[in-house]
Design a protein around this motif. Structure first.
Motif, PDB file in Angstrom:
ATOM      1  N   LEU A   1       6.837  15.195  -2.090  1.00 50.61           N
ATOM      2  CA  LEU A   1       8.181  14.690  -2.355  1.00 50.61           C
ATOM      3  C   LEU A   1       8.385  14.448  -3.847  1.00 50.61           C
ATOM      4  N   LEU A   2       7.397  13.888  -4.501  1.00 53.50           N
ATOM      5  CA  LEU A   2       7.499  13.652  -5.937  1.00 53.50           C
ATOM      6  C   LEU A   2       7.582  14.966  -6.717  1.00 53.50           C
ATOM      7  N   ALA A   3       6.845  15.972  -6.246  1.00 46.59           N
ATOM      8  CA  ALA A   3       6.915  17.282  -6.901  1.00 46.59           C
ATOM      9  C   ALA A   3       8.323  17.862  -6.773  1.00 46.59           C
ATOM     10  N   ALA A   4       8.928  17.724  -5.582  1.00 47.05           N
ATOM     11  CA  ALA A   4      10.298  18.208  -5.379  1.00 47.05           C
ATOM     12  C   ALA A   4      11.284  17.427  -6.242  1.00 47.05           C
ATOM     13  N   TYR A   5      11.099  16.117  -6.347  1.00 47.46           N
ATOM     14  CA  TYR A   5      11.990  15.285  -7.158  1.00 47.46           C
ATOM     15  C   TYR A   5      11.919  15.686  -8.632  1.00 47.46           C
ATOM     16  N   ILE A   6      10.704  15.828  -9.149  1.00 47.47           N
ATOM     17  CA  ILE A   6      10.530  16.175 -10.560  1.00 47.47           C
ATOM     18  C   ILE A   6      11.104  17.553 -10.847  1.00 47.47           C
ATOM     19  N   ALA A   7      10.864  18.522  -9.930  1.00 45.74           N
ATOM     20  CA  ALA A   7      11.378  19.874 -10.140  1.00 45.74           C
ATOM     21  C   ALA A   7      12.906  19.883 -10.135  1.00 45.74           C
ATOM     22  N   ASN A   8      13.516  19.159  -9.188  1.00 40.97           N
ATOM     23  CA  ASN A   8      14.975  19.157  -9.106  1.00 40.97           C
ATOM     24  C   ASN A   8      15.592  18.387 -10.270  1.00 40.97           C
ATOM     25  N   PHE A   9      14.938  17.316 -10.709  1.00 39.10           N
ATOM     26  CA  PHE A   9      15.447  16.544 -11.847  1.00 39.10           C
ATOM     27  C   PHE A   9      15.358  17.365 -13.124  1.00 39.10           C
ATOM     28  N   THR A  10      14.272  18.128 -13.260  1.00 46.80           N
ATOM     29  CA  THR A  10      14.123  19.012 -14.423  1.00 46.80           C
ATOM     30  C   THR A  10      15.207  20.084 -14.426  1.00 46.80           C
TER      31      THR A  10
ATOM     32  N   PHE B   1       0.838  -1.199   0.000  1.00 44.02           N
ATOM     33  CA  PHE B   1       0.000   0.000   0.000  1.00 44.02           C
ATOM     34  C   PHE B   1       0.877   1.255   0.000  1.00 44.02           C
ATOM     35  N   GLY B   2       1.936   1.265   0.820  1.00 43.65           N
ATOM     36  CA  GLY B   2       2.827   2.420   0.868  1.00 43.65           C
ATOM     37  C   GLY B   2       3.556   2.641  -0.444  1.00 43.65           C
ATOM     38  N   ALA B   3       3.987   1.537  -1.100  1.00 37.12           N
ATOM     39  CA  ALA B   3       4.682   1.658  -2.377  1.00 37.12           C
ATOM     40  C   ALA B   3       3.741   2.171  -3.460  1.00 37.12           C
ATOM     41  N   GLY B   4       2.498   1.709  -3.441  1.00 33.43           N
ATOM     42  CA  GLY B   4       1.535   2.183  -4.425  1.00 33.43           C
ATOM     43  C   GLY B   4       1.263   3.672  -4.293  1.00 33.43           C
ATOM     44  N   ALA B   5       1.155   4.145  -3.043  1.00 39.36           N
ATOM     45  CA  ALA B   5       0.942   5.579  -2.832  1.00 39.36           C
ATOM     46  C   ALA B   5       2.166   6.381  -3.243  1.00 39.36           C
ATOM     47  N   LEU B   6       3.350   5.816  -3.022  1.00 36.54           N
ATOM     48  CA  LEU B   6       4.589   6.521  -3.351  1.00 36.54           C
ATOM     49  C   LEU B   6       4.732   6.739  -4.857  1.00 36.54           C
ATOM     50  N   THR B   7       4.194   5.848  -5.645  1.00 28.82           N
ATOM     51  CA  THR B   7       4.262   5.976  -7.105  1.00 28.82           C
ATOM     52  C   THR B   7       2.974   6.517  -7.709  1.00 28.82           C
ATOM     53  N   LEU B   8       2.069   7.006  -6.859  1.00 30.22           N
ATOM     54  CA  LEU B   8       0.787   7.587  -7.279  1.00 30.22           C
ATOM     55  C   LEU B   8      -0.080   6.598  -8.059  1.00 30.22           C
ATOM     56  N   GLN B   9       0.064   5.312  -7.787  1.00 29.59           N
ATOM     57  CA  GLN B   9      -0.721   4.301  -8.470  1.00 29.59           C
ATOM     58  C   GLN B   9      -1.856   3.770  -7.612  1.00 29.59           C
ATOM     59  N   GLY B  10      -1.700   3.850  -6.307  1.00 29.55           N
ATOM     60  CA  GLY B  10      -2.720   3.314  -5.417  1.00 29.55           C
ATOM     61  C   GLY B  10      -2.626   1.808  -5.330  1.00 29.55           C
ATOM     62  N   ALA B  11      -3.036   1.265  -4.225  1.00 29.76           N
ATOM     63  CA  ALA B  11      -2.987  -0.185  -4.030  1.00 29.76           C
ATOM     64  C   ALA B  11      -4.024  -0.582  -2.994  1.00 29.76           C
ATOM     65  N   ALA B  12      -4.661  -1.725  -3.241  1.00 36.05           N
ATOM     66  CA  ALA B  12      -5.627  -2.262  -2.281  1.00 36.05           C
ATOM     67  C   ALA B  12      -4.877  -3.167  -1.305  1.00 36.05           C
TER      68      ALA B  12
END
Length: 440
Positions: A201-210, A168-179
């Protein structure tokens, strides 16, 4: 009439035909006007700054002062304890340190195979891993404690096993969701906080990677003197008989000792005679020059393919040398202080260190440190604590009702409920609904 010795080094003293010009010449002119003295400038005969030779005599500009061949030495002459014993120095007119100068293309790291990890620092990735495991553990505990996640603890398996919590935590981390999704308020609080954390965190990662892709900055392989010692691509050295060489010789720092031993064993071809030779060698070969950081800044300003490493050690200053005990030392010190207070020293610094390299584009890129997103980790920690507390409150309410119905103490009821939830008995792994569907 004072005799002044100096040494040719940009931008302190530079030959323009038969005349000399530069920072030190302008400084000397300003001092002469303030103190009303005349002077004549000569170049040091052996082209050195000043060190003790094998026969115990001083060389360079310091030697000329000691032998009374000159009254003043106005040059980028570093104030050291050894020199202070034989000559008198004024208040420093420039502050500097020891840095590393090298070519950009000679010390840039190749693009890493794991370059996708670059947007975050190692500490940030470690913090993310800890936050992920802690969140999944709290979700697992909240699901075990909360009565809303159970139909019957004694005969049913909870949907949120630890593996399911990790999923469940991994699914949320990748914005996929998990049951499965949490039903209890406590589990939903933890899930909601984790979602907010992961989105930010993902927004910060994408911004810094860009930003990394846009700047195209390659991390430098040499950031510190320790990096310089570890690498094998570049030779490195300094000016022979200079204060920089003596600094590494007298240092007790293990890294500095290794640098001195390297230069001492190879002194015939890694030590240079002067600053000009050092810069030219850096430009033309795989060579790193260890020297005064302020002079290296000038070289980097004049040659756009040169760069100075971030680390600077051995803070020091440049002073005007006079004969030992000379009254000129104190008089000139006061004059230097007045020039600093009036802003004249800053004016000279800006005049002679003007850069010809104007690199347009975004600011230099660097990995995101944990401090930059420390608030996210704090919010996550508060949310996890709140979720576990709510789960305990839910379990306490359930235990209190059970105690009232079965006429037992609340503590014993609470312990029994927790025993059912964390210690599954035989047969508890089968759901009663599934058991009822099997024919008799």
């Amino acid at each position: 009439m004072l005799t002044v010795t100096t040494i040719l080094q940009d931008p302190y003293a530079m030959a323009r035909g038969t005349e000399l010009e530069g920072y030190c010449l302008d400084l000397l002119d300003a001092l002469s006007k303030m103190l009303h003295f005349n002077y004549k400038v000569t170049q040091v005969k052996d082209g050195r700054y000043g060190a003790v030779s094998a026969d115990g005599n001083w060389t360079g500009m310091v030697g000329e002062i000691v032998r009374q061949e000159a009254d003043l030495a106005v040059a980028p002459l570093t104030i050291t304890s050894a020199r202070e014993e034989v000559v008198s120095f004024t208040t420093p007119f420039l502050s500097t340190g020891i840095g590393i100068l090298f070519r950009r293309d000679a010390a840039s790291q190749d693009t890493s195979f794991f370059g996708f990890l670059a947007p975050f620092s190692k500490e940030t990735w470690a913090g993310l891993l800890v936050a992920y495991l802690l969140t999944c553990l709290c979700l697992f505990l909240a699901a075990r404690l909360s009565p809303c996640e159970w139909k019957e603890p004694t005969s049913e398996e909870n949907r949120f096993t630890f593996l399911n919590s990790l999923w469940f935590g991994a699914g949320a981390l990748t914005l996929q969701g998990a049951a499965p999704h949490p039903k209890a308020l406590s589990g939903r609080i933890i899930a909601a906080i984790w979602w907010v954390f992961t989105i930010s965190l993902l927004a910060a990662y994408i911004a810094n990677f860009t930003a990394l892709l846009r700047t195209g900055d390659e991390p430098l392989a040499i950031q510190t003197f320790e990096d310089l010692v570890k690498q094998r691509e570049l030779e490195f050295g300094t000016v022979e008989s200079s204060s920089t060489f003596q600094f590494f010789k007298n240092s007790r720092n293990p890294t500095h000792r290794m640098i001195y031993e390297y230069m001492d064993k190879r002194r015939d071809y890694v030590l240079v005679k002067n600053y000009h030779e050092a810069v030219q060698r850096v430009l033309e070969s795989n060579y790193a020059f260890i020297g005064e950081s302020i002079s290296q800044d000038l070289a980097a300003a004049q040659h756009c393919n040169l760069i100075r490493a971030p680390e600077v050690v051995g803070a020091r200053g440049f002073g005007i040398a006079t004969a030992k005990g000379s009254a000129w030392a104190n008089t000139l010190s006061v004059a230097v202080l007045k020039l600093g207070e009036s802003g004249d020293l800053d004016y000279l610094r800006n005049k002679w260190w003007e850069t010809t390299c104007f690199r347009k584009g975004p600011d230099p890129w660097s990995p995101l440190k944990p401090q930059a997103i420390g608030g996210l980790f704090l919010v996550l920690a508060v949310g996890l604590a709140l979720g576990v507390i709510v789960a305990l409150v839910e379990l306490s309410n359930k235990s209190r009702h059970t105690a009232e119905q079965e006429k037992k103490s609340c503590c014993s009821a609470l312990l029994e409920e927790m025993s059912h939830r964390f210690r599954l008995k035989e047969g508890a792994r089968e759901n009663p609904e599934k058991l009822g569907s099997v024919p008799a």
